[in-house]
Motif scaffolding. Sequence first.
Motif, short mmCIF file in Angstrom:
data_model
loop_
_atom_site.label_atom_id
_atom_site.label_comp_id
_atom_site.label_asym_id
_atom_site.label_seq_id
_atom_site.Cartn_x
_atom_site.Cartn_y
_atom_site.Cartn_z
N LEU A 189 0.83 -1.06 -0.03
CA LEU A 189 0.00 -0.06 -0.02
C LEU A 189 0.94 1.25 0.22
O LEU A 189 0.60 2.16 -0.60
N MET A 190 2.17 1.26 0.64
CA MET A 190 2.96 2.48 0.82
C MET A 190 4.20 2.36 -0.07
O MET A 190 4.95 3.44 -0.08
N GLY A 191 4.42 1.45 -0.78
CA GLY A 191 5.75 1.07 -1.23
C GLY A 191 6.83 0.59 -0.45
O GLY A 191 6.62 0.75 0.93
N LEU A 192 8.04 0.18 -0.96
CA LEU A 192 9.09 -0.29 -0.19
C LEU A 192 9.58 0.79 0.92
O LEU A 192 9.92 0.48 2.15
N ASP A 193 9.65 2.08 0.41
CA ASP A 193 10.24 2.91 1.30
C ASP A 193 9.12 4.05 1.72
O ASP A 193 9.39 5.52 1.79
N GLY A 194 8.02 3.67 1.48
CA GLY A 194 7.02 4.81 1.78
C GLY A 194 6.66 5.84 0.64
O GLY A 194 6.10 6.74 0.76
N GLU A 195 6.92 5.42 -0.60
CA GLU A 195 6.93 6.57 -1.46
C GLU A 195 5.47 6.70 -1.90
O GLU A 195 5.34 7.81 -2.80
N LEU A 196 4.77 5.81 -1.83
CA LEU A 196 3.13 5.99 -2.12
C LEU A 196 2.45 6.78 -0.93
O LEU A 196 1.44 7.04 -1.28
N GLY A 197 3.15 6.80 0.05
CA GLY A 197 2.51 7.68 1.10
C GLY A 197 1.44 6.89 1.87
O GLY A 197 1.54 5.33 1.80
N LEU A 198 0.73 7.57 2.80
CA LEU A 198 -0.24 6.85 3.67
C LEU A 198 -1.25 6.22 2.65
O LEU A 198 -1.58 6.71 1.72
N PRO A 199 -1.79 4.84 3.19
CA PRO A 199 -2.89 4.05 2.47
C PRO A 199 -4.17 5.07 2.39
O PRO A 199 -4.14 5.87 3.36
N LYS A 200 -4.70 5.10 1.27
CA LYS A 200 -5.88 6.16 1.16
C LYS A 200 -6.73 5.87 2.40
O LYS A 200 -7.39 6.70 2.83
N PHE A 201 -7.16 4.50 2.58
CA PHE A 201 -8.17 4.30 3.69
C PHE A 201 -7.74 4.81 4.95
O PHE A 201 -8.43 5.75 5.60
N VAL A 202 -6.45 4.94 5.28
CA VAL A 202 -5.81 5.67 6.54
C VAL A 202 -6.18 7.11 6.50
O VAL A 202 -6.49 7.68 7.45
N GLN A 203 -5.94 7.59 5.20
CA GLN A 203 -5.83 9.13 5.06
C GLN A 203 -7.43 9.51 5.39
O GLN A 203 -7.82 10.49 6.18
N ASP A 204 -8.40 8.79 4.54
CA ASP A 204 -9.80 8.97 4.54
C ASP A 204 -10.40 8.83 6.26
O ASP A 204 -11.11 9.71 6.56
N CYS A 205 -9.96 7.78 6.68
CA CYS A 205 -10.29 7.53 8.21
C CYS A 205 -9.94 8.61 8.98
O CYS A 205 -10.56 9.18 10.01
#
Length: 394
Positions: A189-205
């Motif tokens: 969900l985030m990429g190996l080094d967090g390059e994708l950022g927080l998972p969308k669900f976590v952000q929305d929640c």
Amino acid sequence: MNRLGVDYESRPIVVICACYLPDPAAVDYDTILKVVLAQLEQFVENDYTVVLFSGGAVYRPGWKWLFKAYRSLNRRYKKNLKALYIVHPSTWPRIILGTMNAVTRQVINHAISLTSDLHSWMFEMNPKFGAKVHYMDNLSQLARVVPLNQIRIPAAVYQHNLNFEDTITLPESGQDNETKVFGAPLERLMGLDGELGLPKFVQDCIANLTQNGLYVEGLFRRSPNSTMLKQVRSALDRGYPINLAEYDIHISAVLFKLYLRELPESIFPVSIYPRLLQQKRGVSNDGNETDDKQQTVAEFIRSEVLSEVTHNNLVLMMEVFRLLKLVADRHESNKMTSSNLALVMSPNLVRHADVMQEIALSSVSSKDKNSIVDGALTLGTVVKVMIEGYDEIF
């Protein structure tokens, strides 16, 4: 009315929700009709599909307006409509086929008292249109013909769907893990080094809880309707667009806890458990005597706990505890102190093969961030201190 995706044949989907119709005594439906027709202009020149959610409606337009709206529609709106799926149909959508062929939000949604004779008359006016109309008794049936992850389904529709089924069943080809949220590894969900950022669900929640839940009494402690909770969770796992703000705030809170609970690896690595349990004066982690200066709980967390946390887990952890700090700061309203939050959150952060050890690790003591570590700590206590000392620890 919304255009939210494409169907299985890559045709744009227009979604119309009866539950969004305003009070006709307060809003001029003629104005609404003009707006709807203007929006439809972008679809009618090409093939398109319409999904009408008829359940959950509160307001209904009158007969006079209904026929006025029907007469304002022309063949352009009918020609390229390839399929009209009416979900949760009652008597009125089954009867109003002729009006439905223009796919206007108001005309489609609320003519509930038409007679069967009128239905026959309208159907005869548009014999080809009848073949385009399909009735779906529940969301499971709709899933067979329209990818549900392409449309946003209102909370009122999910609630109405509970009258017909407890669980939404997808066609076999749709049962995969590509969109899975709960239990998915952070690396995906985030990429190996967090390059994708927080998972969308976590952000929305977090956004929903921050905007709508900080002052709600018993946040993270109270439980929502379990059946609705299961439907929303299932929808999220299947990649369906969900607006959490449309649901009971406790659904977001419980989903947030479940998300943390079902991570393949806890944000607190199990490698820290021995360090927690062996924190006694003059005793190192291997049981040998030591002259090391005693640490405060906050110092111990920074040096012995956070140092073991992976990058993705640390990013997630910071957002989790930032939210919990905001909740705790408003405990006079929501009754959720740092201790109360630690008690309800810790069981979702502990992983241990021994249930009794898991319970013990989840307990919360009275230690604060400045307390000297002179005995065993629990993860529950660490959670409490991290909430209270968020600014200092992170």
